[in-house]
Design a protein around this motif. Structure first.
Motif, PDB file in Angstrom:
ATOM      1  N   ASP A 156     -34.276  17.162  42.114  1.00 34.16           N
ATOM      2  CA  ASP A 156     -32.868  17.209  42.525  1.00 34.16           C
ATOM      3  C   ASP A 156     -32.112  18.290  41.756  1.00 34.16           C
ATOM      4  N   TYR A 157     -32.375  18.377  40.458  1.00 31.00           N
ATOM      5  CA  TYR A 157     -31.717  19.394  39.635  1.00 31.00           C
ATOM      6  C   TYR A 157     -32.116  20.793  40.103  1.00 31.00           C
ATOM      7  N   LYS A 193     -32.981  21.686  43.117  1.00 28.98           N
ATOM      8  CA  LYS A 193     -32.285  21.940  44.388  1.00 28.98           C
ATOM      9  C   LYS A 193     -30.822  22.286  44.141  1.00 28.98           C
ATOM     10  N   GLN A 194     -30.175  21.570  43.222  1.00 27.90           N
ATOM     11  CA  GLN A 194     -28.770  21.860  42.897  1.00 27.90           C
ATOM     12  C   GLN A 194     -28.628  23.255  42.304  1.00 27.90           C
ATOM     13  N   CYS A 195     -29.550  23.631  41.428  1.00 24.92           N
ATOM     14  CA  CYS A 195     -29.513  24.971  40.824  1.00 24.92           C
ATOM     15  C   CYS A 195     -29.678  26.054  41.894  1.00 24.92           C
ATOM     16  N   GLU A 253     -28.969  25.818  45.134  1.00 22.93           N
ATOM     17  CA  GLU A 253     -27.756  25.859  45.960  1.00 22.93           C
ATOM     18  C   GLU A 253     -26.603  26.555  45.232  1.00 22.93           C
ATOM     19  N   THR A 254     -26.427  26.229  43.962  1.00 26.39           N
ATOM     20  CA  THR A 254     -25.371  26.865  43.171  1.00 26.39           C
ATOM     21  C   THR A 254     -25.603  28.363  43.067  1.00 26.39           C
ATOM     22  N   ARG A 313     -21.657  28.382  35.896  1.00 29.29           N
ATOM     23  CA  ARG A 313     -21.794  27.241  36.816  1.00 29.29           C
ATOM     24  C   ARG A 313     -23.016  26.396  36.540  1.00 29.29           C
TER      25      ARG A 313
END
Length: 123
Positions: free
Chosen positions: A20-21, A23-25, A27-28, A122
């Motif tokens: 999950d982390y 994927k978030q990285c 996307e960011t 970010r």
């Protein structure tokens, strides 16, 4: 046996969180790339040389490649044949050279620095 199930559950949860982390990285980072590309196009429209204004208005961004983990954007001008001539200078017909008008390289360097700052802040 009960301890190994708990360990397996814990390992599965850790793997899920790491995924999950990641994927978030991704996307960011893609958002940062898109934002900086928009700003760079805007900057090039402001700083490009003006004769008729068509060259200055022609700057665009195009998605070259995108998948779940990356985004590649090209910034280009619709008057692409002029970009090199203006940025690097060129020979005159009767001899001599037309001086370069540096506008792409400074925008590129600023975009690189801004993207680095934005991603760092970010993430």
């Amino acid at each position: 046996m009960a301890d190994s199930i708990k360990i397996d559950d814990l390992a599965a949860e850790i793997n899920r969180l790491v995924e999950d982390y990641g994927k978030q990285c991704a996307e960011t980072t893609k958002e940062c790339v898109n934002n900086v590309a928009k700003k760079t196009v805007s900057k090039l429209k402001q700083t490009s040389p003006v004769n008729t204004g068509k060259y200055k208005k022609g700057w665009k961004k195009t998605v070259v490649k995108e998948n779940s983990t990356s985004l590649v954007i090209a910034i280009h001008d619709t008057k692409y044949s002029l970009v090199h001539l203006l940025e690097k200078g060129h020979q005159k017909r009767g001899g001599g050279r037309v001086a370069a008008i540096k506008h792409v390289e400074p925008a590129e360097q600023a975009a690189i620095a801004e993207l680095e700052r934005e991603i760092t802040s970010r993430l």
